[in-house]
Write a protein that holds these residues in place. Structure first.
Motif, PDB file in Angstrom:
ATOM      1  N   THR A  74     -11.540  11.803  17.223  1.00 29.16           N
ATOM      2  CA  THR A  74     -12.791  11.179  17.686  1.00 29.16           C
ATOM      3  C   THR A  74     -13.783  12.195  18.249  1.00 29.16           C
ATOM      4  OG1 THR A  74     -11.528  10.683  19.670  1.00 29.16           O
ATOM      5  CG2 THR A  74     -12.040   8.833  18.213  1.00 29.16           C
ATOM      6  N   SER A  75     -13.312  13.405  18.581  1.00 27.84           N
ATOM      7  CA  SER A  75     -14.232  14.403  19.138  1.00 27.84           C
ATOM      8  C   SER A  75     -15.021  15.113  18.034  1.00 27.84           C
ATOM      9  CB  SER A  75     -13.458  15.422  19.977  1.00 27.84           C
ATOM     10  OG  SER A  75     -12.661  16.227  19.129  1.00 27.84           O
ATOM     11  N   LEU A  76     -14.705  14.825  16.778  1.00 28.60           N
ATOM     12  CA  LEU A  76     -15.387  15.483  15.659  1.00 28.60           C
ATOM     13  C   LEU A  76     -16.665  14.733  15.278  1.00 28.60           C
ATOM     14  CD1 LEU A  76     -12.634  16.884  15.521  1.00 28.60           C
ATOM     15  CD2 LEU A  76     -12.689  16.595  13.047  1.00 28.60           C
ATOM     16  N   SER A  77     -17.563  15.439  14.598  1.00 28.38           N
ATOM     17  CA  SER A  77     -18.760  14.784  14.074  1.00 28.38           C
ATOM     18  C   SER A  77     -18.358  13.855  12.928  1.00 28.38           C
ATOM     19  CB  SER A  77     -19.738  15.835  13.553  1.00 28.38           C
ATOM     20  OG  SER A  77     -19.217  16.406  12.366  1.00 28.38           O
ATOM     21  N   GLY A  78     -19.283  12.984  12.518  1.00 27.31           N
ATOM     22  CA  GLY A  78     -18.998  12.060  11.417  1.00 27.31           C
ATOM     23  C   GLY A  78     -18.593  12.791  10.140  1.00 27.31           C
ATOM     24  N   GLY A  79     -19.304  13.881   9.846  1.00 28.47           N
ATOM     25  CA  GLY A  79     -19.015  14.639   8.627  1.00 28.47           C
ATOM     26  C   GLY A  79     -17.634  15.278   8.686  1.00 28.47           C
ATOM     27  N   GLN A  80     -17.305  15.807   9.869  1.00 27.67           N
ATOM     28  CA  GLN A  80     -15.974  16.426  10.020  1.00 27.67           C
ATOM     29  C   GLN A  80     -14.880  15.364   9.938  1.00 27.67           C
ATOM     30  OE1 GLN A  80     -16.675  18.331  13.769  1.00 27.67           O
ATOM     31  NE2 GLN A  80     -17.853  19.993  12.841  1.00 27.67           N
ATOM     32  N   GLN A  81     -15.146  14.184  10.480  1.00 26.22           N
ATOM     33  CA  GLN A  81     -14.161  13.096  10.370  1.00 26.22           C
ATOM     34  C   GLN A  81     -13.964  12.711   8.900  1.00 26.22           C
ATOM     35  OE1 GLN A  81     -14.613   9.760  13.049  1.00 26.22           O
ATOM     36  NE2 GLN A  81     -15.304  11.079  14.707  1.00 26.22           N
ATOM     37  N   GLN A  82     -15.064  12.753   8.150  1.00 27.20           N
ATOM     38  CA  GLN A  82     -14.937  12.428   6.723  1.00 27.20           C
ATOM     39  C   GLN A  82     -14.071  13.479   6.029  1.00 27.20           C
ATOM     40  OE1 GLN A  82     -14.589  10.222   4.549  1.00 27.20           O
ATOM     41  NE2 GLN A  82     -16.668   9.440   4.496  1.00 27.20           N
ATOM     42  N   MET A  83     -14.210  14.736   6.447  1.00 26.85           N
ATOM     43  CA  MET A  83     -13.357  15.786   5.872  1.00 26.85           C
ATOM     44  C   MET A  83     -11.891  15.517   6.191  1.00 26.85           C
ATOM     45  SD  MET A  83     -15.705  19.074   6.809  1.00 26.85           S
ATOM     46  CE  MET A  83     -17.427  19.073   6.334  1.00 26.85           C
ATOM     47  N   ALA A 104       0.829  -1.216   0.000  1.00 26.18           N
ATOM     48  CA  ALA A 104       0.000   0.000   0.000  1.00 26.18           C
ATOM     49  C   ALA A 104       0.862   1.265   0.000  1.00 26.18           C
ATOM     50  CB  ALA A 104      -0.928  -0.019   1.207  1.00 26.18           C
ATOM     51  N   ASP A 105       1.972   1.260   0.754  1.00 28.77           N
ATOM     52  CA  ASP A 105       2.796   2.477   0.807  1.00 28.77           C
ATOM     53  C   ASP A 105       3.493   2.717  -0.535  1.00 28.77           C
ATOM     54  OD1 ASP A 105       4.196   0.108   1.529  1.00 28.77           O
ATOM     55  OD2 ASP A 105       5.907   1.301   2.146  1.00 28.77           O
ATOM     56  N   GLU A 106       3.850   1.626  -1.220  1.00 30.35           N
ATOM     57  CA  GLU A 106       4.495   1.771  -2.532  1.00 30.35           C
ATOM     58  C   GLU A 106       3.491   2.314  -3.556  1.00 30.35           C
ATOM     59  OE1 GLU A 106       7.697  -1.893  -2.305  1.00 30.35           O
ATOM     60  OE2 GLU A 106       5.626  -2.369  -2.799  1.00 30.35           O
ATOM     61  N   VAL A 107       2.245   1.851  -3.447  1.00 34.48           N
ATOM     62  CA  VAL A 107       1.193   2.345  -4.342  1.00 34.48           C
ATOM     63  C   VAL A 107       0.948   3.836  -4.076  1.00 34.48           C
ATOM     64  CG1 VAL A 107      -1.259   2.144  -4.906  1.00 34.48           C
ATOM     65  CG2 VAL A 107       0.115   0.084  -4.614  1.00 34.48           C
ATOM     66  N   ALA A 108       0.918   4.211  -2.807  1.00 37.98           N
ATOM     67  CA  ALA A 108       0.683   5.616  -2.440  1.00 37.98           C
ATOM     68  C   ALA A 108       1.782   6.514  -3.003  1.00 37.98           C
ATOM     69  CB  ALA A 108       0.601   5.762  -0.923  1.00 37.98           C
ATOM     70  N   MET A 109       3.017   6.050  -2.950  1.00 38.41           N
ATOM     71  CA  MET A 109       4.141   6.843  -3.458  1.00 38.41           C
ATOM     72  C   MET A 109       4.032   7.098  -4.954  1.00 38.41           C
ATOM     73  SD  MET A 109       6.091   8.096  -1.327  1.00 38.41           S
ATOM     74  CE  MET A 109       7.388   8.701  -2.399  1.00 38.41           C
ATOM     75  N   ARG A 110       3.333   6.209  -5.645  1.00 39.85           N
ATOM     76  CA  ARG A 110       3.170   6.405  -7.098  1.00 39.85           C
ATOM     77  C   ARG A 110       2.049   7.385  -7.419  1.00 39.85           C
ATOM     78  NH1 ARG A 110       5.362   1.593 -10.455  1.00 39.85           N
ATOM     79  NH2 ARG A 110       6.835   0.814  -8.934  1.00 39.85           N
ATOM     80  N   GLY A 111       1.243   7.739  -6.423  1.00 45.55           N
ATOM     81  CA  GLY A 111       0.242   8.757  -6.679  1.00 45.55           C
ATOM     82  C   GLY A 111      -1.201   8.281  -6.597  1.00 45.55           C
ATOM     83  N   LEU A 112      -1.433   7.169  -5.870  1.00 42.68           N
ATOM     84  CA  LEU A 112      -2.815   6.731  -5.645  1.00 42.68           C
ATOM     85  C   LEU A 112      -3.139   6.894  -4.165  1.00 42.68           C
ATOM     86  CD1 LEU A 112      -2.050   4.480  -8.106  1.00 42.68           C
ATOM     87  CD2 LEU A 112      -4.242   3.674  -7.354  1.00 42.68           C
ATOM     88  N   ALA A 113      -4.271   7.484  -3.855  1.00 40.15           N
ATOM     89  CA  ALA A 113      -4.666   7.617  -2.451  1.00 40.15           C
ATOM     90  C   ALA A 113      -6.129   7.248  -2.309  1.00 40.15           C
ATOM     91  CB  ALA A 113      -4.448   9.043  -1.970  1.00 40.15           C
ATOM     92  N   MET A 114      -6.469   6.710  -1.135  1.00 43.80           N
ATOM     93  CA  MET A 114      -7.849   6.288  -0.920  1.00 43.80           C
ATOM     94  C   MET A 114      -8.439   6.984   0.301  1.00 43.80           C
ATOM     95  SD  MET A 114      -9.686   2.601  -0.809  1.00 43.80           S
ATOM     96  CE  MET A 114      -8.767   1.687   0.398  1.00 43.80           C
ATOM     97  N   VAL A 115      -9.705   7.373   0.168  1.00 44.81           N
ATOM     98  CA  VAL A 115     -10.500   7.801   1.323  1.00 44.81           C
ATOM     99  C   VAL A 115     -11.328   6.577   1.691  1.00 44.81           C
ATOM    100  CG1 VAL A 115     -12.199   9.460   2.171  1.00 44.81           C
ATOM    101  CG2 VAL A 115     -10.618  10.128   0.339  1.00 44.81           C
ATOM    102  N   PRO A 116     -10.931   5.847   2.749  1.00 43.14           N
ATOM    103  CA  PRO A 116     -11.544   4.529   2.969  1.00 43.14           C
ATOM    104  C   PRO A 116     -12.943   4.607   3.550  1.00 43.14           C
ATOM    105  CG  PRO A 116      -9.964   4.990   4.707  1.00 43.14           C
ATOM    106  CD  PRO A 116      -9.910   6.159   3.764  1.00 43.14           C
ATOM    107  N   GLU A 117     -13.713   3.565   3.293  1.00 45.16           N
ATOM    108  CA  GLU A 117     -15.031   3.452   3.917  1.00 45.16           C
ATOM    109  C   GLU A 117     -14.830   3.448   5.431  1.00 45.16           C
ATOM    110  OE1 GLU A 117     -17.146  -0.023   2.633  1.00 45.16           O
ATOM    111  OE2 GLU A 117     -18.828   0.361   3.973  1.00 45.16           O
ATOM    112  N   GLY A 118     -15.671   4.182   6.131  1.00 44.81           N
ATOM    113  CA  GLY A 118     -15.558   4.214   7.592  1.00 44.81           C
ATOM    114  C   GLY A 118     -14.421   5.088   8.073  1.00 44.81           C
ATOM    115  N   ARG A 119     -13.778   5.804   7.164  1.00 46.22           N
ATOM    116  CA  ARG A 119     -12.800   6.863   7.465  1.00 46.22           C
ATOM    117  C   ARG A 119     -11.477   6.376   8.039  1.00 46.22           C
ATOM    118  NH1 ARG A 119     -18.103   8.846   8.180  1.00 46.22           N
ATOM    119  NH2 ARG A 119     -18.367   8.488  10.400  1.00 46.22           N
ATOM    120  N   GLN A 120     -11.527   5.460   9.009  1.00 46.66           N
ATOM    121  CA  GLN A 120     -10.302   4.861   9.541  1.00 46.66           C
ATOM    122  C   GLN A 120      -9.242   5.888   9.928  1.00 46.66           C
ATOM    123  OE1 GLN A 120      -9.141   1.534   7.050  1.00 46.66           O
ATOM    124  NE2 GLN A 120     -11.261   0.895   6.853  1.00 46.66           N
TER     125      GLN A 120
END
Ligand code: ATP
Length: 235
Positions: A134-143, A74-90
């Motif tokens: 964790t103190s943020l709302s769900g929407g703010q966490q998504q941001m 995953a880190d090698e993929v990220a270095m090439r220029g792919l990034a993910m906003v994962p489900e559930g924010r993580q």
């Protein structure tokens, strides 16, 4: 037709004995916004995890800018220029908003997206930068999750169900921010259960059904009937 930035060929994915994807073929052109729709368990997240190196895959199944990235971490993929906003924010719960954002910068590349730029996009994050995520709302966490992906300065950004569990007003805010995020030639894959949303932001759409591509078409021309058939498998 612009060059594809991402090419997926005959991609299978397994969890132990269970096969979650069957021979998926897909292409994303440079600068394109592609939508992926499909019901629960259709394999959308599995596809995103395969592309970003979180799930292992066979040789020559995934090419990024014509280079084989199958099997990269995953880190090698990220270095090439792919990034993910994962489900559930993580997000990292014990870290502050700022620290979560900085993780994107650490795994990614240099480019136009900096903390200041992310704060300009989502001013509330500037106000809350020293608070635990964790103190943020769900929407703010998504941001924060979106900002973290942007901090990696990707050329291709993957959004996995960004509206899941958020209030409609927040979803609107996030979708309103998308053109500013995706502009300037960045390509995007948007996984979305809300079909109208998916069609409204994308130029092409793929539907997955039980691990297979059941529909591929231009978002402004696919018919409701085609989508129902592809989504639910009914006539
Ligand atoms: P959702 O909208 O529910 O997230 P999805 O389209 O993203 O659905 P996936 O999460 O990719 O679907 O799941 C595809 C299939 O793989 C499902 O049948 C699911 O039960 C299975 N699956 C997903 N993750 C695992 C796992 N870690 N172990 C075993 N099976 C899994």
């Amino acid at each position: 037709m612009p060059e594809p930035i991402l090419q997926i060929q005959a991609l299978d994915a397994h969890y132990g004995d269970f096969q979650a994807l069957y021979g998926v073929d897909m292409e994303v052109s440079e600068g394109e916004v592609l939508a992926i729709i499909g019901s629960n368990g259709a394999g959308k997240t599995t596809l995103m995890r395969s592309i970003t190196g979180l799930l292992s895959n066979g040789p020559s199944q995934i090419k990024y800018r014509s280079e084989d990235i199958s099997g990269l971490r995953a880190d090698e993929v990220a270095m090439r220029g792919l990034a993910m906003v994962p489900e559930g924010r993580q997000l990292f719960p014990s870290l502050s908003v700022r620290e979560n954002l900085m993780i994107g910068a650490q795994v990614g590349r240099k480019g136009p997206w900096t903390l200041d730029e992310v704060y300009k996009l989502f001013p509330i994050l500037d106000e809350r930068k020293d608070q635990q995520s964790t103190s943020l709302s769900g929407g703010q966490q998504q941001m924060v999750a979106i900002g973290r992906a942007l901090m990696a300065n990707p050329d291709l950004i993957l959004f996995d169900e960004i509206s899941l569990g958020l209030a409609p007003i927040i979803i609107k805010d996030i979708y309103d921010a998308l053109p500013g995020i995706i502009g300037e030639g960045m390509s995007a894959i948007i996984v979305e259960q809300d079909i109208s949303k998916a069609l409204s932001v994308s130029s092409r759409v793929y539907c997955l059904q039980e691990g297979r591509v059941s529909l591929e078409g231009a978002s402004d021309t696919v018919s409701r009937e085609d989508i129902s058939r592809a989504y639910f498998g009914i006539e």
